[in-house]
Design a protein around this motif. Structure first.
Motif, mmCIF file in Angstrom:
data_model
loop_
_atom_site.group_PDB
_atom_site.id
_atom_site.type_symbol
_atom_site.label_atom_id
_atom_site.label_comp_id
_atom_site.label_asym_id
_atom_site.label_seq_id
_atom_site.Cartn_x
_atom_site.Cartn_y
_atom_site.Cartn_z
ATOM 1 N N ASN B 437 12.405 45.042 50.799
ATOM 2 C CA ASN B 437 13.181 45.414 49.978
ATOM 3 C C ASN B 437 14.057 44.661 48.957
ATOM 4 N N GLU B 440 13.045 42.142 46.907
ATOM 5 C CA GLU B 440 12.456 42.452 46.061
ATOM 6 C C GLU B 440 13.351 42.467 44.593
ATOM 7 N N LYS B 443 15.412 39.391 43.493
ATOM 8 C CA LYS B 443 14.890 38.754 42.422
ATOM 9 C C LYS B 443 14.593 39.886 41.174
#
Lengths: 109, 576, 172
Positions: B437, B440, B443
């Motif tokens: 998580n 992500e 990102k």
């Protein structure tokens, strides 16, 4: 006479009695001042009795006489009190040869 | 099953084992086991009663740490968290007949309490906002709640900062690091346990566990990174000038923990956890090796009185050298992989982090090989009696050393970076679900460009060359070390005195608190509270003595008072 | 101002004046005499209020019996002005005077706040104070207290005798 005249008169007599009790040290005079106070109260009781008699006497006929009977009983009690009180004073005088209340400070202990 | 069960507050007695906790479980139990084996020999001279007590504490320590790691919510973690704090107190003060050791134990406990308060406040904050501290619920709430309806950014920042305060206490970061070097008061295996497997890794574990919260709070991340870096460099400078073998290792632990926090701060969670693992191996090795040396030297801890031990204790010497190489970050030892992963991530975030980190690594290499050279090289500087006594330690000590040395050498191979081998970072793949998580989120929001392979290689080359240079310099200089009586001067004196941080804390916190306590004791307690209590007594006493005079026995006075009383009653009746 | 008013003021001034003299005079015998004057003035008030029975009883019991008893005692003890030495401290005396006058002031001040004080009393009229009516009340409603008061008198008499008896045991 309006009732407040009697009230003031009685209170004045009563206050004089109080002052006497407070300032004098002779037990007999103190005793007399107490009698004075009792009489001041008696006078006021009678005055009130007559005041109520004027207003309510027709509806409550015993109202006024009750107060005067009360005065009568105060006199009875005062007479009894005086007889005993004077006896006590006489006895005190016999024992300590004085009637000065300041001399009697046994209450301290 | 509920641990706390009220109408609005339910805390389950939940356990959770995932990739992150299983890794920690292995480190704790694995290193812990080796330390237990080692202790059977090391503590042999104790009475059987103390021996039993020692192992009871040691096992309670491991139990608390396991509870901390396996808890399924922050409350269970907190129970373990407090448990390790208690056990560290018990073990640091194990030889409680020595007052200095007791002071060290108290220091550790109090420093930890300060941190624990932060942790507790963070937990309360979470409770207040979310009504639960269950990891799963909290993290999924944070992830799904993109509009910040339940937890605003301020909440997250506040919670993470408080959690970080807790971590600074347990993991010995600025400003709460001073207890860890003093924790040397305990038996050496205890130091190994505290420094390698348990206790200090708790803070790292907690932040790694709450990685999503920290990822969403960039302010906290910066704070974590800066504090970690500052701790790393400060502790490294102090370690340069320490002469106590265990003190050097203690400051090196603080410094290495700083690197781990740097890793956490720059989002390199895998790197931080990786470094926890490799650090556990080589630091346990180094401490146990130091313990072996101290054992051989009959309790002598001052490196100036050692030297030339290579001849007498070959196994300790070889394993210790391997440990030093690992911590210095020499390829292909384990420290190299984990440290360089953190440094590479730090470079992505900010090249300055990397620069300071490399400076710290350089110092690490220097002080570790100063330690090594002073202890094992040159000629023996101790007394004749000690020389006569020198011997290799028994098997129960050397076997754990050998196993740990093997792990310290090979442990890094689970995380070979992409540069050298495609798919070589097995650990990253293993921990992937835990940090998915966060990755992500990073990102999606502020992605850094991946470093090109050539840049990464040149970074590694720089750090390795710098460390190697420091290593050789220290080796060269201190293998010919002669004991001198010359006092340290200038910067050396400041470093030897640990930047006077203890003195600073003493002056800024302890002394004012003591004087406040003295003030409260002497003025508020004696004059104020005692004054009121005694004053009431005295006032009553004095008042009664005065009022007693009223009872003069004079009837006139009594009557006068009676009339005054009547007057007062009349006034109240008629006019009030 | 009618005769009643004149009589009222005269009696009031007489009562208060002689009451002050009771307290003020140094000789106990003078005090007693002034007290008798006060009692006569009060009896005069009773007559004004048409409480004839009480007026007579007041004179007979108080001015007659009680005050004579006082006189007897004073004379028996041979008390005169010198028996009471002056106060050691004037403080108690002033305090007494101030306390008494405060009492007077306080009640007079309290009276001014009350509107019922202007009710009139019945002077010269009303037969409530006559022996006829009082006697009826006394011997019907108050017969029991009346009889009990005789017991009170008996006990007072016995008490007085017991107290004033010389305690021979102590003296010998």
């Amino acid at each position: 006479m309006p009732i407040n005249y009697y009230i003031v008169l009685s209170v004045a007599l009563f206050s004089i009695g109080v002052v006497g009790v407070l300032t004098r040290r002779n037990a007999i005079i103190i005793f007399m001042c107490i009698e004075l106070m009792l009489n001041a109260a008696n006078l006021l009781l009678v005055a009130f009795s007559k005041m109520h008699n004027l207003r309510l006497g027709t509806d409550f006929p015993t109202l006024a006489s009750d107060a005067q009977v009360f005065v009568f009983f105060i006199m009875v009690v005062a007479a009894a009190e005086v007889s005993v009180g004077l006896a006590i004073i006489v006895m005190i005088y016999r024992n300590i040869h004085s009637v000065d209340v300041n001399f009697l400070n046994r209450l301290k202990n | 099953m509920n641990f706390i069960n009220t109408s609005s507050l339910k805390v389950g007695f939940d356990f959770q084992v995932d990739q992150l906790s299983s890794l920690f479980l292995l480190i704790i139990t694995g290193v812990g086991f080796l330390i237990h084996v080692y202790s059977t020999s090391y503590m042999q001279e104790e009475d059987s009663k103390d021996f039993a007590k020692y192992f009871a504490f040691l096992n309670l320590f491991v139990f608390s740490m396991l509870l901390l790691v396996m808890g399924g919510n922050y409350i269970i973690m907190f129970i373990g968290w407090e448990g390790v704090g208690l056990c560290s107190y018990l073990l640091i003060g194990f030889w409680f007949k020595n007052n200095n050791y007791n002071d060290a134990a108290k220091k550790a406990f109090i420093m930890n309490r300060i941190g624990d308060l932060g942790f507790l406040l963070a937990v309360f904050w979470l409770f207040n906002k979310l009504g639960t501290t269950d990891y799963h619920t909290v993290f999924s709430a944070v992830i799904t709640d993109t509009a910040h309806t339940k937890l605003t950014l301020i909440d997250i920042t506040g919670i993470t900062l408080l959690l970080f305060v807790g971590a600074t206490g347990k993991s010995a970061q600025i400003p709460l690091y001073t207890w860890l070097p003093d924790a040397m008061a305990g038996p050496t295996p205890v130091s190994a346990l505290i420094h390698a497997a348990t206790m200090v890794t708790a803070g790292i574990y907690m932040i790694a566990r709450s990685n999503i919260l920290f990822t969403m709070a960039p302010v906290t991340q910066t704070v974590v990174a800066v504090v970690g870096l500052a701790t790393a460099i400060l502790a490294a400078t102090i370690a340069l000038k320490q002469n106590d073998i265990k003190k050097v290792l203690a400051y090196s632990t603080v410094s290495q923990l700083g690197y781990m926090f740097l890793g956490l701060g720059v989002g390199a969670y895998t790197g931080a956890v990786f470094h926890v693992m490799t650090h556990a191996f080589f630091k346990a090795l180094l401490f146990l090796g130091a313990g072996s040396v101290i054992h051989a030297m009959s309790g002598e801890q001052d490196m100036r009185n050692m030297g030339g031990l290579r001849k007498y204790m070959s196994v300790t010497h070889i394993t210790f050298l391997l440990g030093c190489l690992a911590i210095a970050g020499m390829p292909p030892f384990s420290g190299f992989f984990s440290k360089d992963e953190i440094l590479a991530e730090a470079f992505k975030q900010n090249p300055l982090y990397w620069g300071i980190g490399v400076a710290g690594a350089l110092m690490t290499a220097f002080y570790m090989f100063r330690l090594y050279a002073m202890t094992f090289l040159g000629k023996f500087r101790g007394t004749h009696e000690q020389e006569h006594h020198l011997h290799e330690s028994p098997v129960a000590i050397t076997i754990p050393l050998m196993i740990l040395a093997a792990l310290a050498v090979l442990g890094g191979l689970v995380g070979v970076p992409e540069v050298f081998m495609h798919g070589g970072h097995k650990l990253e793949a293993f921990l992937e679900p835990v940090f998915a998580n966060s990755n992500e989120f990073v990102k999606a929001h502020h992605a850094h460009e991946a470093l090109s392979h050539s840049t990464e290689l040149s970074l590694m080359a720089v750090s390795v060359v710098a460390a190697l240079a420091a290593l050789l310099f220290a080796w060269n200089k201190f293998s010919k070390y002669e004991k001198t009586d010359a006092a340290e001067t200038g910067l050396g004196k400041i470093l030897a005195n640990k930047w006077y941080v203890d003195e600073l804390y003493d002056a800024v916190i302890v002394k004012p608190l003591n004087s406040l306590a003295a003030f409260l004791n002497n003025v508020v307690e004696r004059k104020g509270i005692d004054g009121v209590v005694n004053g009431v007594g005295k006032a009553v006493n004095y008042g009664s003595r005065q009022i007693r005079l009223l009872q003069s026995g004079q009837v006139g006075t009594y009557v006068l008072l009676m009339v005054v009383g009547i007057l007062v009653l009349f006034i109240i009746q008629f006019f009030l | 101002m009618g005769t009643t008013q004149i009589l009222f003021w005269f009696l009031s001034v007489l009562a208060i004046g002689s009451a002050v003299m009771v307290v003020a005079s140094r000789s106990p015998v003078h005090s007693i005499l002034f007290l008798i004057v006060t009692f006569f003035a009060i009896s005069g008030h009773y007559i004004l209020l048409n409480a004839q029975f009480l007026a007579i009883v007041n004179i007979i019991v108080y001015a007659g019996a009680i005050m004579v008893l006082f006189l007897f005692v004073v004379m028996l003890m041979n008390l005169n002005a010198d028996t009471e030495p002056p106060h050691k401290s004037k403080y108690l005396m002033f305090a007494g005077v101030i306390a008494g006058s405060s009492l007077l002031l306080l009640i007079v001040a309290a009276l001014r706040r009350n509107e019922a004080v202007n009710q009139l009393t019945q002077l010269k009229g009303g037969d409530v104070g006559l022996i006829n009516n009082l006697g009826k009340t006394l011997f019907t409603d108050y017969v029991l207290p009346f009889e009990i008061s005789s017991v009170l008198f008996l006990s007072a008499m016995i008490g007085a005798v017991v107290i004033s008896k010389k305690d021979k045991e102590v003296h010998h």
